[in-house]
Design an enzyme around this catalytic site. Structure first.
Site, PDB file in Angstrom:
ATOM      1  N   GLU A   1       1.042  -1.206   0.101  1.00  0.00           N
ATOM      2  CA  GLU A   1      -0.014   0.083   0.139  1.00  0.00           C
ATOM      3  C   GLU A   1       0.859   1.304  -0.081  1.00  0.00           C
ATOM      4  O   GLU A   1       1.890   1.113   0.376  1.00  0.00           O
ATOM      5  CB  GLU A   1      -0.814  -0.093   1.453  1.00  0.00           C
ATOM      6  CG  GLU A   1      -2.036  -0.913   1.194  1.00  0.00           C
ATOM      7  CD  GLU A   1      -2.851  -1.060   2.434  1.00  0.00           C
ATOM      8  OE1 GLU A   1      -4.137  -1.468   2.067  1.00  0.00           O
ATOM      9  OE2 GLU A   1      -2.375  -0.694   3.545  1.00  0.00           O
TER      10      GLU A   1
ATOM     11  N   CYS B   1       3.414   8.513   0.856  1.00  0.00           N
ATOM     12  CA  CYS B   1       4.132   7.616   1.792  1.00  0.00           C
ATOM     13  C   CYS B   1       4.233   6.149   1.001  1.00  0.00           C
ATOM     14  O   CYS B   1       3.190   5.558   0.407  1.00  0.00           O
ATOM     15  CB  CYS B   1       3.194   7.117   3.046  1.00  0.00           C
ATOM     16  SG  CYS B   1       3.609   6.122   4.250  1.00  0.00           S
TER      17      CYS B   1
ATOM     18  N   CYS C   1       6.763  -6.479   6.589  1.00  0.00           N
ATOM     19  CA  CYS C   1       7.856  -6.113   7.405  1.00  0.00           C
ATOM     20  C   CYS C   1       8.322  -7.346   8.385  1.00  0.00           C
ATOM     21  O   CYS C   1       7.425  -8.101   9.009  1.00  0.00           O
ATOM     22  CB  CYS C   1       7.400  -4.972   8.201  1.00  0.00           C
ATOM     23  SG  CYS C   1       8.835  -4.190   9.173  1.00  0.00           S
TER      24      CYS C   1
ATOM     25  N   CYS D   1       6.917  -5.518  15.388  1.00  0.00           N
ATOM     26  CA  CYS D   1       6.652  -4.756  16.410  1.00  0.00           C
ATOM     27  C   CYS D   1       5.206  -5.084  16.564  1.00  0.00           C
ATOM     28  O   CYS D   1       4.255  -4.903  15.980  1.00  0.00           O
ATOM     29  CB  CYS D   1       6.857  -3.134  15.933  1.00  0.00           C
ATOM     30  SG  CYS D   1       8.352  -2.847  15.515  1.00  0.00           S
TER      31      CYS D   1
ATOM     32  N   CYS E   1       1.906  -2.665  15.478  1.00  0.00           N
ATOM     33  CA  CYS E   1       2.074  -2.041  13.986  1.00  0.00           C
ATOM     34  C   CYS E   1       1.566  -3.103  13.166  1.00  0.00           C
ATOM     35  O   CYS E   1       1.924  -4.262  13.193  1.00  0.00           O
ATOM     36  CB  CYS E   1       3.441  -1.840  13.502  1.00  0.00           C
ATOM     37  SG  CYS E   1       3.499  -1.359  11.779  1.00  0.00           S
TER      38      CYS E   1
ATOM     39  N   SER F   1      13.091   6.412   7.043  1.00  0.00           N
ATOM     40  CA  SER F   1      12.887   6.184   8.589  1.00  0.00           C
ATOM     41  C   SER F   1      13.283   4.829   8.808  1.00  0.00           C
ATOM     42  O   SER F   1      13.497   4.156   8.008  1.00  0.00           O
ATOM     43  CB  SER F   1      11.194   6.217   8.925  1.00  0.00           C
ATOM     44  OG  SER F   1      10.633   5.144   8.358  1.00  0.00           O
TER      45      SER F   1
ATOM     46  N   LEU G   1      11.474   5.851  17.601  1.00  0.00           N
ATOM     47  CA  LEU G   1      11.818   5.501  18.836  1.00  0.00           C
ATOM     48  C   LEU G   1      10.980   4.987  19.805  1.00  0.00           C
ATOM     49  O   LEU G   1      11.225   3.931  20.399  1.00  0.00           O
ATOM     50  CB  LEU G   1      12.525   6.992  19.543  1.00  0.00           C
ATOM     51  CG  LEU G   1      13.428   6.519  20.714  1.00  0.00           C
ATOM     52  CD1 LEU G   1      14.758   6.009  20.365  1.00  0.00           C
ATOM     53  CD2 LEU G   1      13.996   7.745  21.413  1.00  0.00           C
TER      54      LEU G   1
ATOM     55  N   CYS H   1      -0.324   6.037  10.067  1.00  0.00           N
ATOM     56  CA  CYS H   1       0.894   5.686  10.388  1.00  0.00           C
ATOM     57  C   CYS H   1       0.721   4.285  11.131  1.00  0.00           C
ATOM     58  O   CYS H   1      -0.140   4.381  12.000  1.00  0.00           O
ATOM     59  CB  CYS H   1       1.806   6.397  11.186  1.00  0.00           C
ATOM     60  SG  CYS H   1       2.587   7.742  10.369  1.00  0.00           S
TER      61      CYS H   1
END
Length: 415
Positions: free
Chosen positions: A143, A156, A163, A167, A170, A254, A278, A399
């Site tokens: 996407e 974006c 990924c 995490c 996410c 990033s 972070l 995000c």
């Protein structure tokens, strides 16, 4: 939500039990992949799958000339093809009337193969944000999100299908890493967005020559885990003679904290904006929130970020998702300020982002009061801090919300 009382400090607000309310990261509705020792699994290597077809944007200018010659045409035809693709944002052979009819189709097919098939798009009611679902040549789904702001248009982009950073808060990481995207697949997202803008499909135009002005590598994937292809894409984006001619300062790369890759980026000599996701200043919590912190701790990553500023003069952005009762405590804002100021002044800007919940999420964004206090503490410590204006929450385009759902996969099967 699970409450685990942790440290008590003189400057911490206390709950009824005399301790700070501390929510711990955990997953709900999906199983976090673990290694043999029970630690969250990290995927740095791309799974082996069929490679996408080689595209103009994958090649250097010299390689493009050689490819044109291989196809039986003069090398200068590659330059003409570059103009159509990077300036007119088209891969349509019929539109390239300056190329001879004889051999035109072969040249275009050989250097501009189809990379992305649009499966669907979702647009906000005001028309200023569009989320695209793309199918890659092997069926993988990614996407990207296009956003109009006053005076600029931001895209974006995704750099990986899925990924591997795992995490827990996410959505993208829930299915793990499908594969790295090629440089051309990354660039193609920009070209397709520019063509859409030119067609007048992104709200009301501010001027007739609009195009994407800003790129953020904050879509699917960890950009620095696909380092070589991401950097090739950035070079193509910024090449004024053989690429898109964008400003490097309008491109943000990033990372969740791959320290060796940050140091490598520092030596590239391309002044992109660098952003560090972070989300916690203390290793105890960040180990749970960002599994890669088990490899490279907060201080090492911050040292690498400071070195990026020292080498490039480009102020670093610290991204910090504010999650209620997890990482939004005033003492964490104070710790973050202390760690940043210990590395000097004027080198960093903090972007707190109220959490964008994902389907099945057990966490909430911080309260307005907690957000304001977090920002106040950092600003009072002399660190420029502003809450980021996020777009696309109503279309799951903000995000941390990008993920290929079962509904997406069904739609892609017929695309």
């Amino acid at each position: 939500m699970a409450e685990i009382p942790t440290r008590t400090r003189a400057d911490e607000p206390r709950g009824t039990a005399g301790a700070v309310r501390q929510v711990r990261p955990r997953t709900e509705g999906w199983q976090q992949a673990k290694d043999a020792e029970g630690r969250p699994l990290l995927q740095f290597a791309s799974p082996k799958r069929g490679k996408p077809p080689v595209h103009l944007a994958d090649l250097t200018p010299e390689q493009r000339v050689e490819k044109a010659k291989e196809l039986g045409l003069p090398g200068f035809r590659a330059k003409q093809l570059e103009k159509h693709y990077f300036q007119h944002w088209t891969s349509d052979a019929a539109a390239m009337t300056d190329l001879p009819k004889d051999g035109r189709g072969e040249l275009v097919a050989g250097l501009l193969p189809t990379l992305l098939t649009e499966v669907r798009r979702l647009q906000t009611d005001d028309g200023n944000t569009i989320k695209f679902l793309w199918k890659l040549h092997d069926g993988a789904l990614v996407e990207s999100v296009l956003m109009r702001y006053p005076g600029r248009i931001t895209l974006c982009v995704s750099s990986q299908a899925g990924c591997g950073m795992n995490c827990p808060f996410c959505a993208t990481g829930q299915a793990g890493l499908t594969r790295n995207m090629s440089a051309a697949e990354i660039v193609e997202q920009v070209v397709r967005a520019n063509a859409l803008i030119r067609a007048g499909e992104l709200g009301a135009a501010e001027h007739p020559d609009e195009r994407v002005t800003n790129i953020v590598f904050m879509g699917m994937g960890e950009p620095l885990a696909n380092y070589a292809r991401v950097m090739h894409a950035v070079r193509v984006m910024t090449d004024k003679d053989h690429g898109l001619g964008m400003s490097a300062r309008g491109i943000t790369v990033s990372t969740v904290g791959l320290a060796p890759a940050i140091r490598k980026l520092t030596d590239e000599g391309i002044p992109v904006t660098f952003a560090l996701s972070l989300h916690a200043p203390d290793d105890e919590l960040r180990d749970e929130m960002i599994p890669v912190n088990s490899r490279w701790k907060v201080d090492e990553v911050l040292d690498a970020a400071r070195a990026y500023f020292d080498k490039t003069g480009r102020r670093v952005s610290i991204e910090y998702a504010l999650i209620r009762d997890m990482n939004d405590h005033p003492w964490r804002a104070t710790m973050l300020a202390e760690k940043l100021n210990a590395r000097g002044r004027g080198w960093v800007h903090v972007n707190p982002i109220p959490l964008n919940p994902t389907p099945g999420s057990v966490w909430d964004a911080s309260t307005k009061a907690a957000q304001n206090e977090f920002v106040r503490i950092l600003n009072d410590a002399g660190i420029p801090t502003t809450i980021r204006d996020t777009r696309g929450k109503e279309i799951d385009g903000a995000c941390g919300q990008l993920v290929a759902t079962e509904e997406d996969e069904k739609a892609a099967a017929s695309a």
